[in-house]
Design an enzyme around this catalytic site. Structure first.
Site, short mmCIF file in Angstrom:
data_model
loop_
_atom_site.label_atom_id
_atom_site.label_comp_id
_atom_site.label_asym_id
_atom_site.label_seq_id
_atom_site.Cartn_x
_atom_site.Cartn_y
_atom_site.Cartn_z
N HIS A 1 -3.31 7.56 2.82
CA HIS A 1 -3.70 5.95 2.27
C HIS A 1 -5.12 5.65 2.97
O HIS A 1 -5.39 5.78 4.18
CB HIS A 1 -2.68 4.92 2.74
CG HIS A 1 -3.25 3.60 2.23
ND1 HIS A 1 -3.55 3.29 1.17
CD2 HIS A 1 -3.11 2.53 3.19
CE1 HIS A 1 -3.90 1.88 1.31
NE2 HIS A 1 -3.76 1.44 2.33
N CYS B 1 0.87 -1.37 0.12
CA CYS B 1 0.02 -0.04 0.01
C CYS B 1 0.73 1.08 -0.08
O CYS B 1 0.39 2.49 -0.25
CB CYS B 1 -0.92 -0.09 1.38
SG CYS B 1 -2.06 -1.37 1.02
N ASN C 1 -10.19 0.14 -0.14
CA ASN C 1 -8.73 0.17 -0.12
C ASN C 1 -8.29 -0.14 -1.33
O ASN C 1 -8.22 -1.54 -1.56
CB ASN C 1 -8.10 -0.64 1.00
CG ASN C 1 -6.62 -0.54 1.23
OD1 ASN C 1 -5.99 -0.14 0.24
ND2 ASN C 1 -5.89 -0.98 2.34
#
Length: 334
Positions: free
Chosen positions: A256, A116, A286
């Site tokens: 994020h 990520c 996500n």
């Protein structure tokens, strides 16, 4: 000789058409909208469900839009970096597929894997390439088809993730704008808490790994949450102090999109109101390496030349970091 900076000059994005809502998800696994919204903050996520399409499809759509918006000649692109954890194949790279699909004849290309945090790492890599004076235009892409490794019978992980991609053009400039600084970290302690058990060289695919559902994402949510909150908050504060940034002169935080509570914690540490924090987790979930550039894609029209942006992310490994970017153009004029 004038100093060369690396500035983002455009953003392109793509999300699949299919919308997987919490209501539909609740018919697949024991969960509900209240549980998901309270703990994660995701209302819906986009899923690439057409057979035979992978991450390169998402990346191609985003990069093609980017090249059109920036009116870029394919022959002018020096390099393509694709940050992804879900490549089309072990090899060749997804970036190489992208070069072919976009008709890039003079670019070299490679994938970058930092989970990520991948887009943060790609930004810093592209900035270093530009600042060296040896490259003029680099495309960086954050793209993941997370649905390809999500177990939709695991109520702890399946509500979190979605599919999507976005791309940025990074170019050389002598103006005082661009990717100013990055603090990036990796410590390796995260392996037991966030990984895919099988499919790599340690545990190649077999009937056993398939039967035991070892090709899906595995996460110990509480541990990852704890590390993400502390790491993202600490590194963001460190970056702000290093450059004299505070709640008054930070224009945007670009976090994020893993969990709304993590985003809130980062904003709270810097005392920055949520009105100055890019948030789209409720619509996309996500998308791993795709979250940061997708935020830019969504908020581009609100960005002004000279805006101070702090990016931050946390991912498997563990990997994490923060980047300070002084925005290079008025988004509403694109």
């Amino acid at each position: 000789m004038e100093k060369i900076n690396a500035v983002i000059t455009g953003v392109g994005g793509y999300i699949p058409d299919y919308v997987l809502t919490n209501e539909e998800l609740s018919r697949m696994v024991d969960t509900n909208d209240e549980w998901i919204m309270t703990r994660i903050g995701v209302k819906e996520r986009r899923i690439l469900n057409e057979e035979g399409l992978g991450t390169s499809y998402l990346a191609r759509k985003a990069a093609k839009q980017l090249m059109q918006k920036t009116d870029s000649d394919p022959e002018s692109i020096d390099c393509v970096i694709v940050a992804t954890t879900t490549p089309d194949y072990h090899f060749p790279s997804t970036a190489s597929i992208l070069c072919d699909k976009l008709g890039l004849k003079n670019a070299y290309a490679f994938d970058l894997q930092a989970a990520c945090s991948g887009f943060l790492y790609a930004m810093e890599t592209a900035a270093s390439m530009i600042q060296s004076g040896r490259h003029k235009k680099v495309i960086i892409v954050g793209a993941d088809k997370m649905s390809s490794m999500v177990n939709y019978s695991d109520r702890a992980t399946c509500p979190i993730f979605g599919d999507g991609a976005a791309a940025c053009m990074v170019e050389a400039t002598t103006e005082d704008y661009g990717i100013i600084d990055s603090i990036l970290r990796t410590d390796g302690k995260g392996l037991p808490f966030l990984h895919m058990k099988a499919g790599g060289s340690v545990c190649p695919p077999s009937y056993f790994t398939i039967d035991n559902k070892m090709h899906y994402l595995y996460q110990e949510g509480r541990t990852v949450f704890k590390y993400a909150v502390s790491s993202m908050s600490d590194v963001t504060e460190q970056m702000a102090k290093k450059h004299g940034l505070n709640k008054d002169n930070i224009d945007w935080i670009v976090p994020h999109q893993a969990n709304l509570r993590i985003i809130d914690a980062v904003a709270s540490r810097l005392e920055v109101p949520l009105s100055k924090v890019m948030v789209n987790i409720q619509r996309y979930g996500n998308t791993s390496a795709g979250t940061l550039p997708l935020c830019l894609w969504d908020y581009e029209k609100q960005l002004k030349k000279g805006d101070n942006l702090i990016f931050t992310a946390f991912g498997a490994g563990f990997t994490w970091g923060a980047s300070y970017v002084k925005w290079g153009y008025d988004g509403d004029k694109i």
